[in-house]
Each structure stands twice: as structure tokens, then as C-alpha cells.
Design a protein around this motif. Structure first.
Motif, short mmCIF file in Angstrom:
data_model
loop_
_atom_site.label_atom_id
_atom_site.label_comp_id
_atom_site.label_asym_id
_atom_site.label_seq_id
_atom_site.Cartn_x
_atom_site.Cartn_y
_atom_site.Cartn_z
N LEU A 10 2.61 -5.07 -7.28
CA LEU A 10 2.46 -5.72 -5.96
C LEU A 10 1.31 -6.63 -6.05
O LEU A 10 1.10 -7.82 -5.49
CB LEU A 10 2.30 -4.92 -4.84
CG LEU A 10 3.71 -4.12 -4.61
CD1 LEU A 10 3.75 -3.14 -3.47
CD2 LEU A 10 4.85 -5.03 -4.18
N ILE A 11 0.24 -5.98 -6.56
CA ILE A 11 -1.22 -6.64 -6.61
C ILE A 11 -1.64 -6.91 -8.09
O ILE A 11 -1.23 -6.10 -8.84
CB ILE A 11 -2.22 -5.99 -5.49
CG1 ILE A 11 -2.29 -4.66 -5.99
CG2 ILE A 11 -1.77 -6.13 -4.18
CD1 ILE A 11 -3.59 -3.69 -5.22
N GLU A 12 -2.76 -7.42 -8.22
CA GLU A 12 -3.17 -7.55 -9.58
C GLU A 12 -4.81 -7.53 -9.57
O GLU A 12 -5.48 -8.30 -8.76
CB GLU A 12 -2.45 -8.63 -10.38
CG GLU A 12 -2.95 -10.11 -9.80
CD GLU A 12 -2.36 -11.03 -10.67
OE1 GLU A 12 -1.42 -10.86 -11.49
OE2 GLU A 12 -2.58 -12.38 -10.10
N GLN A 30 -7.51 5.07 -5.97
CA GLN A 30 -6.12 5.59 -6.51
C GLN A 30 -4.90 4.85 -5.88
O GLN A 30 -3.87 4.57 -6.55
CB GLN A 30 -6.13 7.12 -5.96
CG GLN A 30 -5.26 7.92 -7.01
CD GLN A 30 -5.56 9.52 -6.57
OE1 GLN A 30 -6.36 9.75 -5.78
NE2 GLN A 30 -4.53 9.91 -7.27
N LEU A 31 -5.05 4.76 -4.44
CA LEU A 31 -3.91 3.87 -3.81
C LEU A 31 -3.80 2.60 -4.24
O LEU A 31 -2.64 2.18 -4.39
CB LEU A 31 -4.28 3.80 -2.42
CG LEU A 31 -3.19 3.87 -1.16
CD1 LEU A 31 -2.44 5.11 -1.48
CD2 LEU A 31 -3.86 3.95 0.13
N VAL A 32 -4.81 1.89 -4.72
CA VAL A 32 -4.66 0.55 -4.92
C VAL A 32 -4.25 0.57 -6.36
O VAL A 32 -3.47 -0.57 -6.74
CB VAL A 32 -6.21 -0.24 -5.16
CG1 VAL A 32 -6.35 -1.53 -5.90
CG2 VAL A 32 -6.66 -0.33 -3.76
N ASP A 33 -4.46 1.29 -7.39
CA ASP A 33 -3.88 1.43 -8.86
C ASP A 33 -2.69 1.51 -8.46
O ASP A 33 -1.96 1.06 -9.23
CB ASP A 33 -4.57 2.72 -9.37
CG ASP A 33 -5.82 2.15 -10.08
OD1 ASP A 33 -6.50 1.10 -9.97
OD2 ASP A 33 -6.79 3.37 -10.46
N VAL A 34 -2.04 2.46 -7.59
CA VAL A 34 -0.67 2.73 -7.55
C VAL A 34 0.06 1.14 -7.05
O VAL A 34 1.05 0.86 -7.75
CB VAL A 34 -0.39 3.91 -6.44
CG1 VAL A 34 0.97 3.44 -6.11
CG2 VAL A 34 -0.77 5.04 -6.99
N LEU A 35 -0.61 0.57 -6.26
CA LEU A 35 -0.26 -0.89 -5.90
C LEU A 35 -0.04 -1.81 -7.03
O LEU A 35 0.80 -2.48 -7.14
CB LEU A 35 -0.67 -1.45 -4.69
CG LEU A 35 -0.68 -0.77 -3.26
CD1 LEU A 35 -1.58 -1.17 -2.16
CD2 LEU A 35 0.73 -0.95 -2.79
N SER A 88 2.80 6.25 1.95
CA SER A 88 3.58 4.88 1.85
C SER A 88 3.08 4.09 3.18
O SER A 88 2.86 2.76 2.96
CB SER A 88 4.93 5.10 1.80
OG SER A 88 5.39 6.06 2.93
N GLU A 89 2.67 4.90 3.91
CA GLU A 89 2.29 4.07 5.32
C GLU A 89 1.03 3.36 5.12
O GLU A 89 0.68 2.27 5.27
CB GLU A 89 1.92 5.06 6.28
CG GLU A 89 1.57 4.32 7.81
CD GLU A 89 2.61 3.90 8.57
OE1 GLU A 89 2.66 3.35 9.51
OE2 GLU A 89 3.85 3.72 8.12
N LEU A 90 0.13 4.47 4.24
CA LEU A 90 -1.32 3.75 4.04
C LEU A 90 -1.32 2.70 3.03
O LEU A 90 -1.87 1.60 3.04
CB LEU A 90 -2.22 4.85 3.42
CG LEU A 90 -3.71 4.75 3.85
CD1 LEU A 90 -3.98 4.53 5.21
CD2 LEU A 90 -4.35 6.12 3.21
N GLU A 91 -0.25 2.67 2.05
CA GLU A 91 0.12 1.89 1.05
C GLU A 91 0.64 0.35 1.81
O GLU A 91 -0.01 -0.64 1.26
CB GLU A 91 1.41 2.12 0.23
CG GLU A 91 0.74 2.82 -1.15
CD GLU A 91 1.78 3.25 -2.03
OE1 GLU A 91 1.58 4.04 -2.89
OE2 GLU A 91 2.87 2.85 -1.75
N GLY A 92 1.28 0.49 2.90
CA GLY A 92 1.68 -0.72 3.45
C GLY A 92 0.47 -1.34 4.07
O GLY A 92 0.21 -2.65 3.97
#
Lengths: 410, 669
Positions: free
Chosen positions: A308-310, A298-303, A183-187
Motif C-alpha cells: 500500500l505504501i513504499e 512495525q505497522l508501517v512495515d506491514v503496510l 486494522s483500525e490503526l492501519e487504516g
């Protein structure tokens, strides 16, 4: 005579063994398989004497310096083992231990389940247990955890690091999904995309559009009307822009005027996964874990799935941009998190991105009611005795006077 | 069409009770539960006298809440509940507000009268207004009386009437006439004819019979004849439908119509600039009513503008609103009816192709007070690929590809090659546009891109058409496909995919609000990937297994995801079976629709319960000596309870309306 010949022979054999072993080591890594042909072609065995080769190879195998395997293509083949490893084998007290050790050795970086060892060797459980205990005490093997089977007791050679498959990749720490890290990295990734895919503006925003589009939006000119009339000339572009920068100061709270705006169509610099990966790498946030592009993807996909993003495609470039740019918080996420630690803004949820949209259904108590399915006029729970509705309408005290026994506990 | 479930039936009955009283409501409820009935049957079901029933039925008919059907030669007509119109009652307030914003307050007043009195003959309406105008002139504007229709109207609408002290909204009969004309031309009012009282089913049957008798007296043979029959039926149905528009056609033929339209269809209020001398040819015997279908089109526009506001911001949404208004001016309804519009496609092809708006048209209709430079970020010219932005899509998007993410990276056609195409298309930006030199875009300023506002003076402002284009391009670039750039400087909207996107967004917000962001994540993963094994999910979602399983179960009970068990072998051992999760958007939406109906019903029931609890107070307010002077005449404690009740009532009605917004998106748009 015979004995001297024997001794002579064995000495010769020893020489040949050493020579062959060294030559093999020169020709490939520990994983390379050598067939009989390969071994002969090393030109160590004189006259391509097969019998001699057999003896030499047998000797090496006994010393645990060569490991025989069968290969689909080439049939019987061997690979070499380092002397230190071989020493470990030879130092083991009995055959059972050797067998157990070799089976763990073969499992490699994936490790092996102790039940599998038992089944493969068809040994008694106690024996296997003893062997493992001995090997562990010697420091030859270590127990490990596999993320795919967290409950299985697995063993691995102590010198090896568990494979990616076993550890689950960079997102796992000690076999557990490291949600805090994620979650830190996602942020961070979200913050990066947000600041790079939207325009940070400090201009005055129209606020009073009615949904019908009839209300007059306050325009920039309204704020600056005084200066315009004072000069009595048409405003040039310069005036307007300087007005922009001065507007927040006049308004008092400069912070609220900052807002993210969507980029014009066709913007070519929406960050791509490669750029994000590079950014993460350069900042060195993940000091002891290396994150590849696939991991970042993978992280970007989750976002993306979080809404949150597209992804946007502009030409051939596939970048990512923040959704609902106007609603984004202009204060960086990290700063918000720090503020939270300091005790500011605890009332707001800490999650990247804006509040989700809402609609009539989610706002009414029914939208989130746990007993919605049971609720019916005439039933034990009914709209007419619904406490959630009374709370929502803020008339809690009212019915108590009229109907003191409300059926549903709050 | 609308499915009448139990909550819907109860809701409709409650709505009618709210607006028209208990008698019609009870009859309506009986009709819904028992189906088509004659008066004697109704009397049997309800144990009411025929006299009472006739009263109730008359009220219902007046408001178009009943269909009737009289078979030739029979004594009694069959009555059938018109649930759709009953449901539409909930939209009363919204429609009035919409009329207010787009046609002005006087038009709203007329519309309100129409809503309250149901289908009305024009002459009656005129007479009613004449009375009112006379009264007002007699009173000389001293009495700020609410019009006689307005007494109980705040029912569904939710907002109590602000005391109007400005006298009558409608100033003269000529004024009234011109308002009616405008509303008719905008199609929000249409004409009642005998067929409007028949249910669509009956109409279909009649038309079918006519077509059979006229064109196929010998019966149908072969596929070709079948298709022809279908076309004939569609044509017949269209004819029936178009009868409602007869008044509009007549007005359009009238020479002054074009002139009037030119004057009044502009954006915003045109209050007070009427040509009073025009007395259009309105047949006083014609009966008019509100056309909910067209109102829905306008409501849809509003919802879409709101959607655009959520995603882009006000300025872009405003532009979008203007575009939608232009585009849907002649759009009679949100969805085309499959039974009627099959044949229409053919002869309307060129007309459908025309359904696009040019940039200039939009520009002409934008208010001059709106600053188009707001709402979009600034970027240097070299940062923009105009080739990608200006891409023209001639055709509406094909059906959704199963996995939308499966885009091939190498598919870019030569014309998408950015490097050389950019220089050729500089028309969007002024040629002497100077790149701000202080921009540190590429990471030199740490993690933040800094767009230096002080660099802006160097930049020449884009002219208004270009700014407008920027907004339009932004809309067309969006993932939701708000707008399709269907030709150079031509714009259109593909409503079906857009509304689907809107529905999905609504569903997403419900999921996010109820199951959290992680729930939303899981659902969207399933939506993108199709069916997915339980074991594959944690990896994609980056979630811990136990948490994930709990979330999935929670969402399964809520109906957002579904599970399918696939046994590995014949024994179907549960331990060995695969469990595939998937999400079926339509199923989830249907469930939400049902939930919304129920929630609306609950709101109404809560209100009813509150009324029961406060009935002593409410009864006091009904007394003629108290009414209108509640604050002065009631005891303080009573008055407080009364005002608190009114507040709750307002809240509940507002909530019902918001729920209707949701229902409209799911069902009607």
C-alpha cells in the motif's frame, strides 16, 4: 545473668538489624545486590565485626527482609525486600508455600509455568497445587497468560504487571492478537500517509489515453474552449486555474473529479515514522496503550509489505508515500467504514488502498480454479465440461439443454 | 528459449488448427511429439499419404512454422517444429493493432496480408494488391468487400471485422511500396534467407564448423583459442542474423530513405501524406516476413506504458511511451542472446552508451495537444529537494542487494546535504515563483493536507520543458526504476531490472487476487527478509498464528512460498526441526507460466467444446446462401444462439490474448 545478656544482645541485634536494613534501603533499589564488602562499608556494624555481620544478616534473612543470592562476579550477595513483602512471606503457613511463593516472586514480571515450579522444587504435584491455591486465595499471586505459550498455566505475583514479552506488546489484548485494533490503526496510518504523500487535486483528468498513446487526451483547454474564444485572448495562468475549480461544477459530479496525484520527484515532506508516531500520539486514539516509534514502524512495515505504501529516500530523509496515488480513494477510509455501517457501499470490499491490479490469469476461471491440477481433456474434469467457464461466459442455460449432466457440481 | 511442455505443444497445435486448418496442425503436433522427422517417418507416424503431408508441410513452411535441415548427400530433409513461431500466432491480433496505431491502417492491412499468406515474395504481394486495387476501382467503391485475405482472420485477433466501406486501404502500388519500406525500416518486416529455415541449433552447428575450418584447422589449444573461437562463432551467428536486415540496409543506403524516415517516423498517423512518386528499390524477388522479435520490443513498450499508467497515471505514462519509442527505435530485440552478443559488447560499447534520449528529443516528439501540467501534484519550491530529485546515475544499478532495506542512514554524501544545495539549484522553478500563502501544510488543517487550488493563480506556470522534466524525474525516482537519469538531461531505461520489477508486480497481483492481501504481505516479508522461521513470521506480519499457518499452507500448495526443514540434530525429530519459509520468485513465476499455458489451452478447448455443442448452428452459417446474411436468413432462435456463440468466442479469444500479455511479461520481455 546469661539471659539478660542474651536479651540485651538480641535487643542490640535488633537495633543493628533495623539500622542496617534502613541503611541498605537508602543505598539502592530492590534489585541492587549488596556484597559483604558493601554491607560493611555501610558502617553500621561496629569494628567491621564479621561475626556480628553474619548474625545480623542471618537475622534479616530469617525475617525475609534480605534475600541471599549468588552473583557471578561478587559471589554471595544480598538484596533487600520491602517490609510488606516480607510480611507476606512470614504470614505464610508452611515452608512449602514459602518456597512456591519465593519461586514465583523470583520469576518476576515474566511469570512462571506451574510445571516449572514443580520441577524446580521437586515437590509433589498435589502439594504445589495446594500451595498455589492458598496463595491465590490470599491474593498474593495471580494466573496469567503468556502469548508465546498460550496453553501454559503461568503464575505471577499479583502486584506485578506481566512483562511486554509475556503480553506480546501493545498489539495484544488478553494474550490475543488484537486484529481489530491493528486494522483500525492501519487504516488511520494509511490515511495519514495517503493524504500527506499525494496531492489532492480537483483538476480534470485525462481519461482516454489509449495504450498506444495515440488517442488524443482531453486537455484542460477543451473544457474551457468557450470562454477562451469568447475573450479571444490567450489564456493567462489565472484563467486556467479558475477553470479548474469551476470544471467539476460543470461536470455535475464533483466527487469523481477529485483525484490523488503523485508528488514531484524530490518532495521532501513524505511522512516519516517519527511523524506518524507523533500524529498517533497527538490524536490520542490509543488512549490506554502507548505506542513507541518501534511499534509504529512495525505497522508501517506491514503496510509496506501489503504494497500500500513504499519507502522513499529523499536526501537523508526516509519517508513513506502511497503507491499508485492516482488509483487511491479520495474519500477517507474512516468515512467509508462509517458509510458501510450505515449500509452504503457494501458491495465494495472494505480495505485500505485501491483494488489490486489484475491480469489475464486471475481473470480466467482457471486462475482460481480449485481443481485446476486435475483438469484435462479426457479426465473427469475437463475444459469441455467446466462449469466455471460456462458461468464466466454467461451461457449456463445453454449447455443444459444439450448436455444435461454436467460432471462438476457448482 | 521456450520450453515446449505438453500444454504448450497442445496449444500450438490448436492455434495452427485455428488459423491454418487441421492438416498442418496434425503434422505440427506429430513433429512436436516425435522430434525431427523426415517425410517418410512422418507418413509412418500419421498414416497420411506423402501427398497430403507435402501439402501440410508446405503450408507450415510458408508460415515459418517449420525448420528443415538437409544434410548434404541425403535424400530427405529433416523437419522440425518451430514452436516459438507457432506460439507467436497468438499475438497476431495484438501485432496488427500495434501496427495500426503506430503506422496507420494501410500498414496494418499490408501486415495482415503478410500474416495470412506467410512469407511472401514482394512481387506476389504487389500483384495481389494490384488486383485488389483494380477490382475496387472497377466496383467504384460500391461493394464494401472485405479483402480476400480477411475472410477468416478474426480467429485469434478476437475482433470481428468492421465493415469497411472505404474501399481499399492501399491506394496504389507506390503506396504499397512506401508502406513496405517503412515497415522494413522499422524492422517489423525482414527478409527471408535460407538460414531462416534452419533451427538455431543447426545454424550454430554450421557456424561452429565454419569457424573451426577457417580459423582453427589444427584444433583448439588453450583458453585463449577457446575464447577466440567463441568470438568467431558469435560473429558468425551475428552475420547470419544480420542477413535478415539486408533489405533495411539497402534502403538506408538509398538516398531517399532518410527523407522518408523523417516524414514517417513521427508519432501518430501520417495517413495520406505520402510522396507517391518515390519508388524505392525493392527487389521484387525478395521474400519478406514478419519479424516477431522487433514486434515484441514494441509490445513490451506498450506493456511498460501500461505499467506506468497503473503506477503514475496517464500523462506520465504518455511521456514514458514517447521516451521508450525513441529509445527502442534501433533496438532489434528484447533480450540480447548470450550466444551472439558476448562479443558485441566490446565493439558496440560506444553505441550502447548512446542508447539514451535527451529531454529535447522527447519534447520534440510529444504531441502538442498533451497538457503536461496534469498528472503531477503541485508542491512549493522549498518542499522539493532538487538535489535528490536531479540525482544523476551514470551506471545501471548493481545486482540487487540481498536485503534492500539495509540502508544506512548516515551514508548521505555531502552533496546530498539538502539545506544548502537547494538554494543553488533553482533552475527548475521560476525565480519569482511565489509560495502560496494559504497553504496549511503542516497539520494545521487536521488530518488532511489541503492544497488550496485558489492559491494557484499566484504561481506562474512552469514552462513545458520543466513540466516534462518533472514527469521524467518522477519516473526515475520510482522504486521500479522506470527511467535512469544517466546524465544531465539524458535518460535511459535499464530494461532488465525494470522487467524484473514488472514480473514481480504481476506475481504480486496474482498472489493478491488468489491469496488476499495477507498472503501478499507474507510473501513480500519473505522476499525482503530471506528465509524466515515459522515462529518469527507472526510477529512481523502482525497476524494470528493459526490464520498465518493456514495461509502459508495455502500458498505453498499454490507454489508462492516454499518451506525448508532444518533438523536440529541427527535424529531429525520433526517436532524439534526448524521450518524455514522462503519464496523463490523465479520458481513461482515458472509455475505461473505453466499455469498460463494451461489456461490458454483450456480457453481454446472450451471454445472447441462450444463449437461442438453449437455445431448445427455453425454448419448453417457456413452455407453460401446464409453466409454474410445470417440475421436475415436464419431462424430467430438459431441466430440468437449464433450471436451468443460469437460473443463467447470473442471473450475466449480476448482472454487468450490477455493471458499472452502475461506470458510475454514472464517469458519474452
Amino acid at each position: 545473668m546469661a539471659s539478660t545478656k542474651m536479651a540485651d544482645d538480641s535487643a542490640k541485634l535488633q537495633i543493628l538489624k533495623d539500622a542496617l536494613y534502613e541503611e541498605i534501603r537508602q543505598h539502592g533499589s530492590e534489585t541492587r545486590l549488596f556484597t559483604q564488602r558493601d554491607l560493611l562499608d555501610l558502617n553500621i556494624i561496629p569494628n567491621n565485626d564479621l561475626l556480628l555481620l553474619v548474625r545480623v544478616v542471618q537475622g534479616l534473612t530469617d525475617d525475609k527482609l534480605l534475600v541471599g543470592t549468588t552473583n557471578h562476579h561478587a559471589g554471595l550477595a544480598w538484596r533487600w525486600r520491602s517490609r510488606e513483602e516480607a510480611k507476606k512471606y512470614t504470614s505464610l503457613p508452611n515452608d512449602e508455600t514459602v518456597m512456591v511463593y519465593s519461586i514465583i516472586d523470583e520469576a518476576g514480571a515474566d511469570g512462571i509455568w506451574n510445571r516449572t515450579i514443580k520441577n524446580k522444587l521437586n515437590m509433589h504435584e498435589a502439594v504445589v497445587k495446594n500451595c498455589i491455591k492458598f496463595l491465590e486465595s490470599k491474593g498474593y499471586i495471580a494466573s496469567m497468560k503468556n502469548v508465546e505459550h498460550p496453553n501454559k498455566k503461568m503464575y505471577i505475583k499479583a502486584t506485578l504487571r506481566p512483562s511486554e514479552r509475556a503480553t506480546g506488546g501493545p498489539w495484544f489484548t488478553d494474550g490475543e492478537l488484537d486484529t481489530a485494533f491493528i486494522s483500525e490503526l492501519e487504516g488511520i496510518v494509511f490515511e495519514y500517509i495517503k493524504t500527506r504523500s499525494a496531492y489532492r487535486s480537483s483538476q480534470v483528468q485525462p481519461t482516454a489515453f489509449s495504450s498506444g498513446g495515440t488517442a488524443k487526451p482531453p486537455k484542460k483547454g477543451a473544457v474551457t474552449a468557450d470562454s477562451t474564444t469568447a475573450r479571444g485572448t490567450k489564456r493567462s495562468a489565472t484563467d486556467i486555474s479558475t477553470d479548474d475549480t469551476s470544471a467539476p461544477a460543470r461536470g455535475g459530479s464533483a466527487k469523481s473529479r477529485h483525484v490523488f496525484l503523485p508528488m514531484p520527484a524530490g518532495y521532501r515532506h513524505y511522512p516519516t515514522v517519527a511523524e506518524i508516531a507523533k500524529f498517533i500520539h497527538d490524536t490520542g486514539i490509543t488512549n490506554n496503550t502507548t505506542l513507541g516509534e518501534a511499534d509504529i514502524q512495525q505497522l508501517v512495515d506491514v503496510l509496506t509489505y501489503d504494497g500500500l505504501i513504499e519507502p522513499v529516500r529523499v536526501g537523508r530523509r526516509r519517508g513513506y508515500r502511497v503507491t499508485r496515488a492516482m488509483k487511491q480513494d479520495t474519500v477517507p477510509f474512516q468515512k467509508r467504514a462509517k458509510e458501510r455501517e450505515a449500509g452504503i457501499g457494501l458491495d465494495q470490499p472494505l480495505a485500505p488502498g485501491p483494488e489490486p491490479l489484475s491480469n489475464g490469469l486471475t481473470e480466467a476461471p482457471c486462475g482460481r480454479c480449485p481443481v485446476f491440477e486435475l483438469c484435462e481433456e479426457g479426465g473427469p474434469v475437463s475444459p469441455s465440461n467446466c462449469v466455471y467457464f460456462l458461468q464466466w461466459l454467461d451461457v449456463e442455460d445453454l449447455p443444459k439443454a444439450v448436455a444435461p449432466n454436467v460432471a462438476l457440481p457448482p | 528459449m521456450m520450453l515446449v511442455t505438453k500444454p504448450v505443444a497442445e496449444l500450438c497445435a490448436l492455434l495452427i488448427d485455428e488459423l491454418h486448418g487441421e492438416l498442418p496442425s496434425r503434422i505440427f503436433a506429430t513433429l512436436l511429439s516425435k522430434g525431427r522427422s523426415t517425410l517418410p517417418q512422418l507418413s509412418q507416424y500419421t498414416s497420411m499419404t506423402l501427398r497430403q503431408l507435402r501439402h501440410g508441410v508446405a503450408v507450415l513452411l510458408q508460415h515459418n512454422l517449420l525448420f528443415y535441415h538437409l544434410d548434404p548427400g541425403t535424400e530427405f530433409a529433416f523437419y522440425e517444429a518451430n514452436a516459438e513461431h507457432a506460439y507467436n500466432l497468438v499475438r497476431t491480433g495484438k501485432i496488427l493493432e500495434m501496427i495500426d496505431t503506430s503506422f496507420g491502417a494501410p500498414a496494418k492491412d499490408v501486415m495482415q496480408s503478410l500474416l495470412l499468406s506467410g512469407q511472401t515474395r514482394i512481387s506476389d504481394l504487389v500483384a495481389a494488391y494490384q488486383d485488389k486495387i483494380e477490382q475496387a476501382t472497377k466496383a467504384g467503391g460500391i461493394v464494401g468487400d472485405e479483402d480476400d485475405f480477411g475472410a477468416e482472420t478474426n480467429g485469434v485477433n478476437g475482433d470481428s471485422h468492421p465493415a469497411k466501406n472505404t474501399g481499399p486501404q492501399v491506394k496504389s502500388t507506390a503506396h504499397l511500396n512506401s508502406i513496405i519500406c517503412r515497415l522494413v525500416e522499422a524492422e517489423v518486416i525482414d527478409v527471408v534467407h535460407p538460414k531462416t529455415f534452419e533451427s538455431s541449433h543447426d545454424v550454430l552447428k554450421t557456424v561452429e564448423k565454419e569457424a573451426m575450418d577457417k580459423h582453427f584447422p589444427a584444433g583448439i589449444k588453450g583458453n585463449k583459442a577457446k575464447i577466440e573461437l567463441q568470438e568467431r562463432i558469435a560473429e558468425g551467428l551475428r552475420k547470419v542474423r544480420d542477413e535478415c536486415k539486408s533489405l533495411k540496409r539497402k534502403l538506408e543506403q538509398n538516398g531517399s530513405a532518410a527523407k522518408r524516415r523523417k516524414l514517417f517516423t513521427g508519432v501518430g498517423m501520417t495517413n495520406g501524406t505520402y510522396e507517391e512518386d518515390i519508388d524505392p528499390a525493392l527487389d521484387p524477388k525478395q521474400v519478406i516476413r514478419i519479424n516477431y522479435e522487433k514486434c515484441l520490443v514494441d509490445l513490451r513498450n506498450r506493456r511498460l506504458v501500461q505499467f506506468a499508467t497503473d503506477i503514475f497515471g496517464e500523462t506520465t505514462a504518455y511521456v514514458y511511451g514517447v521516451l521508450l519509442k525513441l529509445l527502442t527505435k534501433d533496438l532489434p530485440r528484447c533480450r540480447s542472446d548470450p550466444a551472439m552478443d558476448v562479443g558485441e559488447d566490446k565493439d558496440d560499447d560506444d553505441e550502447k552508451g548512446r542508447r539514451s534520449v535527451t529531454t529535447d528529443q522527447i519534447l520534440d516528439n510529444l504531441k502538442t495537444s498533451v497538457d503536461l501540467s496534469l498528472g503531477i501534484g503541485k508542491a512549493e519550491k522549498r518542499q522539493i529537494s532538487s538535489a535528490a530529485a536531479e540525482k544523476v546515475e551514470l551506471y545501471p544499478p548493481k545486482k540487487k542487494v540481498l536485503i534492500a532495506e539495509a540502508e544506512v542512514d548516515g551514508e548521505a554524501s555531502p552533496d546530498e546535504d539538502e539545506d544548502d544545495s537547494d538554494s543553488s539549484e533553482e533552475s527548475d522553478y521560476d525565480s519569482d515563483y511565489k509560495a502560496p500563502t494559504t497553504n496549511g501544510v503542516n497539520g494545521t488543517h487536521g488530518t488532511k493536507v489541503k492544497f488550496d487550488e485558489s492559491a494557484a493563480p499566484k504561481e506562474r506556470r512552469l514552462d513545458r520543458p520543466t513540466q516534462l522534466r518533472q514527469h521524467l524525474l518522477l519516473l526515475s525516482e520510482s522504486r521500479q526504476h522506470f527511467v535512469r537519469h544517466c546524465g544531465p538531461n539524458e535518460w535511459t531505461v535499464d530494461f532488465v531490472p525494470l522487467i524484473n520489477a514488472l514480473r514481480e508486480a504481476e506475481l504480486d497481483s496474482v498472489i493478491e487476487r488468489t491469496s488476499g492481501r495477507q498472503g501478499l504481505r507474507l510473501v513480500r516479508i519473505l522476499r525482503a527478509k530471506g528465509k524466515l522461521d515459522e515462529k518469527a513470521l507472526p510477529n512481523v506480519a502482525l497476524m494470528r498464528k493459526p490464520e498465518l499457518q493456514q495461509k502459508m499452507l495455502e500458498m505453498q500448495t499454490a507454489g508462492f512460498v516454499h518451506v525448508q526443514e532444518v533438523p536440529r540434530d541427527l535424529k531429525a525429530d520433526v517436532k524439534k526441526s526448524f521450518f524455514l519459509w522462503f519464496c523463490d520468485v523465479d520458481r513461482s513465476l515458472n509455475r505461473l507460466l505453466d499455469t498460463s499455458y494451461k489456461t490458454m489451452l483450456h480457453c481454446m478447448q472450451v471454445l472447441e467444446a462450444l463449437r461442438q455443442k453449437e455445431r448445427d448452428v455453425l454448419e448453417t452459417t457456413k452455407r453460401t446462401d446464409v453466409r454474410g446474411r445470417e440475421k436475415d436468413t436464419m431462424r430467430k432462435e438459431y441466430y440468437e444462439r449464433y450471436s451468443r456463440f460469437l460473443e463467447c468466442e470473442r471473450k475466449l479469444f480476448a482472454q487468450v490474448m490477455r493471458l499472452d500479455d502475461f506470458v510475454s511479461v514472464l517469458r519474452d520481455f
